[in-house]
Design a protein around this motif. Structure first.
Motif, PDB file in Angstrom:
ATOM      1  N   GLY A  22      24.089  14.015  28.852  1.00  0.00           N
ATOM      2  CA  GLY A  22      23.088  13.172  29.939  1.00  0.00           C
ATOM      3  C   GLY A  22      22.388  13.777  30.401  1.00  0.00           C
ATOM      4  N   TRP A  23      21.527  12.873  30.771  1.00  0.00           N
ATOM      5  CA  TRP A  23      20.995  12.994  32.624  1.00  0.00           C
ATOM      6  C   TRP A  23      22.369  13.180  33.709  1.00  0.00           C
ATOM      7  CZ3 TRP A  23      20.631   9.278  36.449  1.00  0.00           C
ATOM      8  CH2 TRP A  23      20.762   7.718  35.988  1.00  0.00           C
ATOM      9  N   TYR A  24      21.272  13.744  34.754  1.00  0.00           N
ATOM     10  CA  TYR A  24      22.529  13.568  36.499  1.00  0.00           C
ATOM     11  C   TYR A  24      22.246  13.235  36.833  1.00  0.00           C
ATOM     12  CZ  TYR A  24      26.748  16.431  37.785  1.00  0.00           C
ATOM     13  OH  TYR A  24      27.776  16.841  38.170  1.00  0.00           O
ATOM     14  N   LEU A  25      23.366  11.406  37.354  1.00  0.00           N
ATOM     15  CA  LEU A  25      22.992  10.755  38.800  1.00  0.00           C
ATOM     16  C   LEU A  25      22.384  11.056  39.730  1.00  0.00           C
ATOM     17  CD1 LEU A  25      23.851   7.791  39.161  1.00  0.00           C
ATOM     18  CD2 LEU A  25      26.051   8.393  39.484  1.00  0.00           C
ATOM     19  N   PRO A  26      22.503  11.983  40.619  1.00  0.00           N
ATOM     20  CA  PRO A  26      22.157  12.177  41.398  1.00  0.00           C
ATOM     21  C   PRO A  26      20.428  12.961  41.724  1.00  0.00           C
ATOM     22  CG  PRO A  26      23.290  13.958  41.395  1.00  0.00           C
ATOM     23  CD  PRO A  26      23.607  12.821  40.325  1.00  0.00           C
ATOM     24  N   MET A  60      31.907  12.872  39.247  1.00  0.00           N
ATOM     25  CA  MET A  60      31.512  13.463  40.627  1.00  0.00           C
ATOM     26  C   MET A  60      30.991  12.977  42.333  1.00  0.00           C
ATOM     27  SD  MET A  60      31.957  16.980  41.312  1.00  0.00           S
ATOM     28  CE  MET A  60      32.005  17.335  39.701  1.00  0.00           C
ATOM     29  N   PHE A  61      29.576  12.035  41.493  1.00  0.00           N
ATOM     30  CA  PHE A  61      28.895  11.430  43.140  1.00  0.00           C
ATOM     31  C   PHE A  61      29.681  10.096  43.071  1.00  0.00           C
ATOM     32  CE2 PHE A  61      27.098  15.127  41.622  1.00  0.00           C
ATOM     33  CZ  PHE A  61      26.360  15.774  42.995  1.00  0.00           C
ATOM     34  N   SER A  62      30.677   9.765  42.769  1.00  0.00           N
ATOM     35  CA  SER A  62      30.784   8.167  43.504  1.00  0.00           C
ATOM     36  C   SER A  62      31.808   7.693  44.784  1.00  0.00           C
ATOM     37  CB  SER A  62      33.409   7.716  42.443  1.00  0.00           C
ATOM     38  OG  SER A  62      33.512   8.786  43.389  1.00  0.00           O
ATOM     39  N   GLU A  63      31.500   9.381  45.248  1.00  0.00           N
ATOM     40  CA  GLU A  63      31.259   8.757  46.619  1.00  0.00           C
ATOM     41  C   GLU A  63      30.288   8.752  47.516  1.00  0.00           C
ATOM     42  OE1 GLU A  63      34.297   6.963  47.975  1.00  0.00           O
ATOM     43  OE2 GLU A  63      34.794   6.891  46.249  1.00  0.00           O
ATOM     44  N   ASP A  64      28.881   9.443  47.456  1.00  0.00           N
ATOM     45  CA  ASP A  64      27.237   9.254  47.303  1.00  0.00           C
ATOM     46  C   ASP A  64      27.313   7.749  47.454  1.00  0.00           C
ATOM     47  OD1 ASP A  64      24.251   9.697  46.848  1.00  0.00           O
ATOM     48  OD2 ASP A  64      25.618  11.606  46.757  1.00  0.00           O
ATOM     49  N   ILE A  66      23.971   6.642  48.388  1.00  0.00           N
ATOM     50  CA  ILE A  66      22.717   6.347  46.929  1.00  0.00           C
ATOM     51  C   ILE A  66      23.056   6.363  45.506  1.00  0.00           C
ATOM     52  CG2 ILE A  66      20.103   7.615  46.476  1.00  0.00           C
ATOM     53  CD1 ILE A  66      20.574   8.468  49.286  1.00  0.00           C
ATOM     54  N   CYS A  67      24.261   7.176  44.975  1.00  0.00           N
ATOM     55  CA  CYS A  67      24.284   7.026  43.714  1.00  0.00           C
ATOM     56  C   CYS A  67      25.191   6.008  43.599  1.00  0.00           C
ATOM     57  CB  CYS A  67      25.141   7.915  43.053  1.00  0.00           C
ATOM     58  SG  CYS A  67      23.828  10.487  43.017  1.00  0.00           S
ATOM     59  N   LYS A  68      25.865   5.250  44.037  1.00  0.00           N
ATOM     60  CA  LYS A  68      26.662   4.244  44.212  1.00  0.00           C
ATOM     61  C   LYS A  68      25.636   2.629  43.917  1.00  0.00           C
ATOM     62  CE  LYS A  68      30.207   3.766  46.304  1.00  0.00           C
ATOM     63  NZ  LYS A  68      31.228   3.459  46.995  1.00  0.00           N
ATOM     64  N   ASP A  69      24.076   2.787  44.895  1.00  0.00           N
ATOM     65  CA  ASP A  69      23.935   2.273  44.906  1.00  0.00           C
ATOM     66  C   ASP A  69      23.198   1.980  44.201  1.00  0.00           C
ATOM     67  OD1 ASP A  69      21.901  -0.601  46.232  1.00  0.00           O
ATOM     68  OD2 ASP A  69      20.606   1.257  46.032  1.00  0.00           O
ATOM     69  N   PHE A  70      22.726   3.149  43.357  1.00  0.00           N
ATOM     70  CA  PHE A  70      21.300   3.427  42.212  1.00  0.00           C
ATOM     71  C   PHE A  70      22.583   3.037  40.594  1.00  0.00           C
ATOM     72  CE2 PHE A  70      19.532   5.776  38.598  1.00  0.00           C
ATOM     73  CZ  PHE A  70      18.066   5.682  38.932  1.00  0.00           C
ATOM     74  N   LEU A  71      23.565   3.102  40.577  1.00  0.00           N
ATOM     75  CA  LEU A  71      24.431   2.557  39.431  1.00  0.00           C
ATOM     76  C   LEU A  71      24.498   1.263  39.406  1.00  0.00           C
ATOM     77  CD1 LEU A  71      27.420   5.105  39.840  1.00  0.00           C
ATOM     78  CD2 LEU A  71      25.973   4.969  37.757  1.00  0.00           C
ATOM     79  N   SER A  72      24.233   0.069  40.391  1.00  0.00           N
ATOM     80  CA  SER A  72      23.662  -0.999  40.243  1.00  0.00           C
ATOM     81  C   SER A  72      22.685  -1.348  39.795  1.00  0.00           C
ATOM     82  CB  SER A  72      24.107  -1.566  41.545  1.00  0.00           C
ATOM     83  OG  SER A  72      22.973  -1.608  42.429  1.00  0.00           O
TER      84      SER A  72
END
Length: 230
Positions: A22-26, A60-64, A66-72
């Motif tokens: 799919g598309w890549y989170l960061p 891969m970016f579970s501890e990032d 910005i990515c954690k916030d975006f997932l919410s």
């Protein structure tokens, strides 16, 4: 009025014989964090609705942070507009998010190709990161030459594709094709996974921005803001 940006995500959710993609989170999370306060953003995909997020990028970016916030904020990508309903006249720039998905659905998508060509002809900013510069491979200017002919280009390198073990699963190698279509003008960071952002002008005189890999996504967003004066 803040500038208006159309962000495009893939609708392709599986690499044949490999698994989900799919598309890549960061590559969305980091640019979005830089862009959303200074621009008006619309997100579209070929099929519309929920665009598939690469689960590997979530791990891969579970501890990032910005990515954690975006997932919410799943509503951002869970109800995308249909790309076929988007009009260049409504936007100041277009930005394509990478991930392996675009290699399969956006490289040859006629709606996407036509939209990019329209943005370019209007001298509006066109941009992409990581695998998403594949969207430029089949675009042409009004003389019939490739939009990326004889300008520096970048995107996910062959060595990086080898490193993630997916070279054999791709329909083509992005570095090789960008190099071929541009006339040997592919450039990359000195080291694999290094940041590389390219800003050039198309034959129309408008700006095109490309980033090599996930780590280059924030830099692409900064160039977008710079071009738009936002």
């Amino acid at each position: 009025m803040p500038p208006k940006i159309l962000i495009v995500l893939t609708s392709h959710d599986e690499i044949p014989g490999v698994g989900p993609t799919g598309w890549y989170l960061p590559e969305l999370a980091h640019p979005y964090e830089k862009l959303y306060k200074k621009t008006t953003i619309t997100i579209a995909s070929p099929k519309g609705g929920k665009a598939p997020l690469d689960p590997n990028s979530v791990k891969m970016f579970s501890e990032d942070p910005i990515c954690k916030d975006f997932l919410s904020k799943e509503s951002i990508w869970s109800n995308t507009e249909k790309l076929s309903e988007m009009n260049e006249k409504d936007f100041d720039a277009i930005f394509y998010v990478g991930g392996h998905g675009p290699m399969f659905d956006l490289t040859t998508n006629p709606t996407s190709i036509s939209l990019i060509e329209s943005f370019a002809a209007s001298k509006k900013l066109i941009s992409a990161v990581c695998h998403a510069p594949c969207v430029f491979l089949n675009t042409k200017d009004n003389s019939g030459k490739p939009l990326i002919s004889n300008i520096n280009v970048t995107g996910f390198s062959n060595a990086e594709e080898d490193a993630v073990g997916l070279s054999a699963a791709m329909p083509f190698l992005l570095e090789s094709e960008l190099g071929r279509v541009s006339g040997g003008k592919y450039v990359k960071a000195e080291l694999d996974w290094g940041v590389k952002v390219v800003r050039e002008r198309t034959s129309y005189g408008g700006v095109i921005v490309m980033g090599q890999n996930p780590g280059s996504a924030g830099g692409v967003a900064e160039e977008i803001l710079s071009v738009l004066g936002a």
